[in-house]
Design a protein around this motif. Sequence first.
Motif, short mmCIF file in Angstrom:
data_model
loop_
_atom_site.label_atom_id
_atom_site.label_comp_id
_atom_site.label_asym_id
_atom_site.label_seq_id
_atom_site.Cartn_x
_atom_site.Cartn_y
_atom_site.Cartn_z
N ARG A 236 -12.30 33.01 14.89
CA ARG A 236 -11.84 32.88 16.28
C ARG A 236 -11.17 34.14 16.80
N THR A 374 -15.03 33.65 18.18
CA THR A 374 -15.82 32.41 18.24
C THR A 374 -15.07 31.32 17.51
N GLU A 375 -14.74 30.26 18.19
CA GLU A 375 -13.99 29.16 17.58
C GLU A 375 -14.90 27.96 17.35
N THR A 377 -15.27 24.15 16.84
CA THR A 377 -14.51 22.92 17.10
C THR A 377 -15.10 21.70 16.40
N ARG A 378 -16.38 21.81 15.97
CA ARG A 378 -17.01 20.67 15.31
C ARG A 378 -18.13 21.17 14.42
N ASP A 390 -19.26 25.01 19.36
CA ASP A 390 -18.05 25.46 20.04
C ASP A 390 -17.50 24.35 20.92
N ALA A 391 -16.44 24.66 21.70
CA ALA A 391 -15.76 23.64 22.50
C ALA A 391 -16.65 23.06 23.59
N ASN A 392 -17.68 23.80 24.00
CA ASN A 392 -18.60 23.32 25.03
C ASN A 392 -19.78 22.54 24.45
N GLY A 393 -19.78 22.35 23.15
CA GLY A 393 -20.88 21.63 22.50
C GLY A 393 -22.09 22.49 22.21
N ASP A 409 -7.51 24.56 9.62
CA ASP A 409 -8.55 23.90 10.40
C ASP A 409 -9.64 23.31 9.52
N ARG A 412 -9.38 19.51 9.26
CA ARG A 412 -9.81 18.79 10.46
C ARG A 412 -11.33 18.77 10.56
#
Length: 608
Positions: A236, A374-375, A377-378, A390-393, A409, A412
């Motif tokens: 990130r 680049t993060e 998220t899933r 990423d956060a936008n899918g 992280d 999670r």
Amino acid sequence: MTESQLFAPHDLPARWQRRRAFTFVDTTFSAFLALWQRWRDDEERCDRLHVLALAPLSALDAPPSPDDASPLAAELARAWPMRVAGLHRLEFDAGRVVLTLAIGDDIETLLSKLWLRADAFHLDLTATSDPRKLCKSLARFAGADATVCAIAADHEAPQLERALQASGFECAPHATHAHAPVTARFAPRWRVRRHEPPLPFDANAREAIVIGAGLAGCAVSSRLAGRGWRVTLIDRHALPARDASGNPAGVFHPIVWRDDSVAARLTRAGFLDALRRWQALESAHRDLRRSDAGLLQIADTAADADALADAIARFAYPSDYVQPMTRDQASRIAGVDVARGGWFFPRGGAISPAAVCVAQIAEASAKITPRMNTEVTRVAHDGRHWRAFDANGAEIAQAPVMVLANAHDAERLAGLYGEPTRSVRGQLTVLEPGALDALRMPVIGEGYAVPLGTDGALIGATYDIDDPDRAIREAGHRENIERVAGMLPALAKTPAGVRAGRVAFRCVTSDRMPMIGQLADESAARRDARALSGAWPLDLPRMPGLYGAFAFGSRGLVWATLAAELIASQIEGEPWPIERELAEAVDPARFLLRALRHGEIGAVQLSP
């Protein structure tokens, strides 16, 4: 035994030709140089040759050397390890030839601690007292058609043959001439083991995603790239080593305890592996900003200093590994007065974590594709590949293998049972030049102090559990100074100004051991909770292609390279670089396993 007698029973080099890897186990401590030379001479050789040699501690007194002093023997001598027990992994020919020295006083006990799939065994029966136990160990590790060649006295041969046959081996007719070896091939007609020995995750997979570009992630990326993998390294931040790995310097050293505990053995293995990896990077002209004066540890009490001096003598640690120090001796080598005695690590010191990360990426730049800023998220598995979003899918990357090396992280993203990790806030303090100018080396104990030359000294660090505050606190600076002054009285006598500070967050587990290895399939484990109530680590269902390297706490420098080698070995189905007991102590599934054994998961499932 002549070279032809060594190779003929194992049908070499024919059996290793055009294979990804070949593993040869040797209890005679004599086969490596001949195997290495034959491998070099064979144009159709396997990609990677693993030789696992088992020997007593005394074998490390001097490296084996043939009469003609061959170049290979000289190369082996240059890589020869310290005289300490455990596993030592030495690499040659750009990592394609790997010698793992398993050092201990009992061959049978050593074998029981290993985990590997072997293609050939070269044995000296005079090194064992129980052929049945030995042969059962061989059967646990033997790959399909694994061969055995055993040196045994003529009167011992019938007993050995019976033990081999009982363990699933087919013995060749025994030669009638004196001193003929016993030979056999693994071909069991019934199931002879509970678990299959390691296999590659996917023989065709050569792509991986590594999330996190700190010490753990860069080390994993490097070890996979060294095996020919293409790695997408995601972080990130704009640059590698921005979180805890971004501290100005970090100290590295093994630990010495009154007993040779799992933690002490694991840290010793990590320390020695890190030294080998760093030396290779430095030989390639990478500047790691590593100190070279050693590291001094100050005991908490005078009684502790005496007790550890006794332990050092009892374990017969060599002087290049650790030396006990009286208060006067410690003060003399440190260059400043110290509060108590302790022990000195000649090969310990300080190094730049960021420089290590950058060097590892640069060394394997042809195989590593960084994706900074680049993060993730899933993450999700589509039945074949792991995918990062990423956060936008939007999909960032996909690959058959994914390694979570992103500290806090990782828990999670993986959805681990029981929230096994915690965050620890650590504040560092950089002192102005002054009270510690004469300090010659890093000193650790209640805190630590690292000399920075004309830039002063780095001291630290606070240990604030579950404290998310990123702000620099004056109270944290005072705490660091007071703690280090308890080791180095000069700091109490001459107050030092604070030049700078930094806050970073370490990820730790409740047992203070890291999380290293393949992650469990927790959904499958919950479904089978009752059947798994007496499970061992190898019984647990695992997530295909998902691994973790995180929760290193303050020992990232010592554990990162060993963690990377363990994960790469698990992925490739290679011999593990540490004993199975140590690997199980850092298994990311250990907390789930405890919950299953204690009936906690089953109880939760049955509650209304």
